[in-house]
Design an enzyme around this catalytic site. Sequence first.
Site, mmCIF file in Angstrom:
data_model
loop_
_atom_site.group_PDB
_atom_site.id
_atom_site.type_symbol
_atom_site.label_atom_id
_atom_site.label_comp_id
_atom_site.label_asym_id
_atom_site.label_seq_id
_atom_site.Cartn_x
_atom_site.Cartn_y
_atom_site.Cartn_z
ATOM 1 N N HIS A 580 0.842 -1.205 0.000
ATOM 2 C CA HIS A 580 0.000 0.000 0.000
ATOM 3 C C HIS A 580 0.875 1.253 0.000
ATOM 4 O O HIS A 580 0.682 2.151 -0.831
ATOM 5 C CB HIS A 580 -0.901 -0.033 1.234
ATOM 6 C CG HIS A 580 -1.738 1.183 1.440
ATOM 7 N ND1 HIS A 580 -3.079 1.232 1.136
ATOM 8 C CD2 HIS A 580 -1.429 2.412 1.941
ATOM 9 C CE1 HIS A 580 -3.551 2.431 1.432
ATOM 10 N NE2 HIS A 580 -2.567 3.161 1.931
ATOM 11 N N GLU A 581 1.833 1.313 0.924
ATOM 12 C CA GLU A 581 2.697 2.494 1.001
ATOM 13 C C GLU A 581 3.582 2.599 -0.237
ATOM 14 O O GLU A 581 3.814 3.702 -0.752
ATOM 15 C CB GLU A 581 3.541 2.461 2.277
ATOM 16 C CG GLU A 581 2.742 2.404 3.568
ATOM 17 C CD GLU A 581 1.696 3.508 3.694
ATOM 18 O OE1 GLU A 581 1.870 4.586 3.080
ATOM 19 O OE2 GLU A 581 0.687 3.294 4.383
ATOM 20 N N HIS A 584 1.734 4.109 -3.066
ATOM 21 C CA HIS A 584 1.469 5.549 -2.954
ATOM 22 C C HIS A 584 2.454 6.360 -3.800
ATOM 23 O O HIS A 584 2.137 7.480 -4.224
ATOM 24 C CB HIS A 584 1.545 6.001 -1.499
ATOM 25 C CG HIS A 584 0.228 5.952 -0.792
ATOM 26 N ND1 HIS A 584 -0.936 6.421 -1.351
ATOM 27 C CD2 HIS A 584 -0.109 5.490 0.450
ATOM 28 C CE1 HIS A 584 -1.943 6.252 -0.496
ATOM 29 N NE2 HIS A 584 -1.466 5.688 0.601
ATOM 30 N N GLU A 642 -5.864 6.462 -1.991
ATOM 31 C CA GLU A 642 -5.849 5.330 -1.063
ATOM 32 C C GLU A 642 -6.409 4.069 -1.719
ATOM 33 O O GLU A 642 -5.945 2.956 -1.434
ATOM 34 C CB GLU A 642 -6.641 5.676 0.199
ATOM 35 C CG GLU A 642 -6.083 6.835 0.998
ATOM 36 C CD GLU A 642 -4.699 6.555 1.572
ATOM 37 O OE1 GLU A 642 -4.344 5.368 1.720
ATOM 38 O OE2 GLU A 642 -3.977 7.527 1.859
ATOM 39 N N ASP A 646 -4.550 0.568 -2.029
ATOM 40 C CA ASP A 646 -5.128 -0.688 -1.537
ATOM 41 C C ASP A 646 -5.091 -1.771 -2.603
ATOM 42 O O ASP A 646 -4.675 -2.909 -2.348
ATOM 43 C CB ASP A 646 -6.577 -0.469 -1.094
ATOM 44 C CG ASP A 646 -6.696 0.189 0.266
ATOM 45 O OD1 ASP A 646 -5.704 0.188 1.020
ATOM 46 O OD2 ASP A 646 -7.780 0.706 0.584
#
EC number: 3.4.24.-
Length: 749
Positions: A580-581, A584, A642, A646
């Site tokens: 997830h990070e 980003h 986000e 995800d």
Amino acid sequence: MEAETGSTMETGKGTNRGIRIALALFIGGTLVLGTLLFLVSQGLLSFQAKQEYCLKPECIEAAAAIMSKVNLSVDPCENFFRFACDGWISNNPIPEDMPSYGVYPWLRHNVDLKLKALLEKSVSRRRDTEAVQKAKILYSSCMNEKAIEKADAKPLLHILRHSPFRWPVLEANIGPEGVWSERKFSLLQTLATFRGQYSNSVFIRLYVSPDDKASNEHILKLDQATLSLAVREDFLDNTTEAKSYRDALYKFMVDTAVLLGANSSRAEHDMKSVLRLEIKIAEIMIPHENRTSEAMYNKMNISELSAMIPQFDWLGYIKKVIDTRLYPHLKDIGPSENVVVRVPQYFKDLFRILGAERKKTIANYLVWRMVYSRIPNLSRRFQYRWLEFSRVIQGTTTLLPQWDKCVNFIESALPYVVGKMFVNVHFQEDKKEMMEELIEGVRWAFIDMLEKENEWMDAGTKRKAQEKARAVLAKVGYPEFIMNDTYVNEDLKAIKFSESDYFGNVLQTRKYLAQSDFFWLRKAVPKTEWFTNPTTVNAFYSASTNQIRFPAGELQKPFFWGTEYPRSLSYGAIGVIVGHEFTHGFDNNGRKYDKNGNLDPWWSVESEEKFKEKTKCMINQYSNYYWKKAGLNVKGKRTLGENIADNGGLREAFRAYRKWINDRRQGVEEPLLPGITFTNNQLFFLSYAHVRCNSYRPEAAREQVQIGAHSPPQFRVNGAISNFEEFQKAFNCPRNSTMNRGADSCRLW
């Protein structure tokens, strides 16, 4: 950023909530564990032929944890979130002092309990560093409720008797020295004092951070500030909820003023004007959807800013905010100093509004915002009045326990001191080794999918994306500098806390916080360093440094499972968070920054257009989710970044897990957990869902949709897995099932 949180305020009332939660978890876990142990010992489990099972205590514990969360009566192909989380949610009702509750807040509470135990230990002049002694004294002063009650409003009234903090609504009721004078009122002086001494940003937010287009350098930035209510639309909309929130805010302002000595009729009159002013400010604020990185990068010098908005002395304001006794090298800030003005139109409109407003109303509003921020530090009569306000806007019915409020305060005020105390006792260094495995697995998976499955990005842009992915720097556990006692002691040397003066201690921490970011002005950005609080239960991506960050607080079960547990659990939980990070860096905002952290257009026009086209699918998917608890649809555009993270993180972590099986186990599946029939791939997806189990009060649900960066938890889980063919294979979801979007599936990475 990973976690969802509801709004909270530092207020307190001693309860035994922590004990009740711990006892319930212990009893429930013991029953499930006992049952599984009995079945294993008696050979009553129906194992599949030739299938290896893990019967270690850790595996039995993991099986019990999983079974305590699921609801097997729900079809996983119709609502996987309910299948995975119903059990946990039904066994963990929302505490009365919280607007929402879930696995993230549960872990946060457990970290707080550990910090409480550390801070309650007696001060040892021999064993504790100076910084640790100060943290314990600060905590003790916060827990000294007898002294806080005795002081009541006196410390705040002392401030309100002095310029520029005199509050017009109080008139002469707190003494002649507290009378506000229109002739002596200075907007600049008031704003600068609030920001420079109390870290209160009203109307204007001034701070230091890396220059988006020259990320090796720090620069001053100017932005719009916050409002009294968290949701801007609650000042503007005419819905029943918005009106009730405005009414509650108005009554809270009036009652607070009366508690401090104002005449009731005067307070009612003045606060109506204050509310009208705040509504005007809300109207001109730049909404989230217009706050893009490009739109907010407006670099100019102070002279140019002053020419654009001449109604305010920008140079005078900045020089008054910065304490040059602490930073003598900043005395030479002048008209040529560069600033990034993130919202030029807001500032133009702001000073147009303020120029037409009565000075008395402006002063009343400014001081109200300062008073509001200090209510958590006052006696119970102020806390209980805040609780009445909170009942309306958050749905909470009791105050936080005092210890919980105090731990949260100390953690935010002295993050590196408390962080070191925590990691010294509760962080195992070998976690870094396993995290490196997960991080490198995710990095490989992202690049592998980019090379083999991405057909919409041209070769040149794809090559630069690979370079950025390889350059992502991971930080795990805690920043090394917090272990340097000399550095931390020196950083806090000017602070002298007293166990009997909590309010005074708070003001010292606010001054420290107010000036801390100016330390970096004129200094290079340390690209390999990080400054995240180690006790944070969350994870982060930094675009300016191209870093992913995983503090020690996050690296605990059920997020991080050690090497003694099936890898499926860690890859599904913290592994997806790593992905997830990582993703980003390539979402709708992160993709605009290059491998060095600069806001730089490195995409071809063709690839950028295709990216934007593919995001429409995800925007539409999430916008169609209706949350009955909130009475609103998810904001697919607001949550896009986000949602991209995800979906990408889930794919990357699963691919990394399957590679680990192939590389470390030569393709042989991990032993299954006892007493349950889930495959390892199914466990991966259950672990992904379990860290997002969460329930909300209607008020918190509404706020989550209105201003939350994330989609609500159930849509985070169901949205991502319904786009992923590997989930559908794992649970045999037919084409027409809700969790199988088939040809309608959305994918970017």
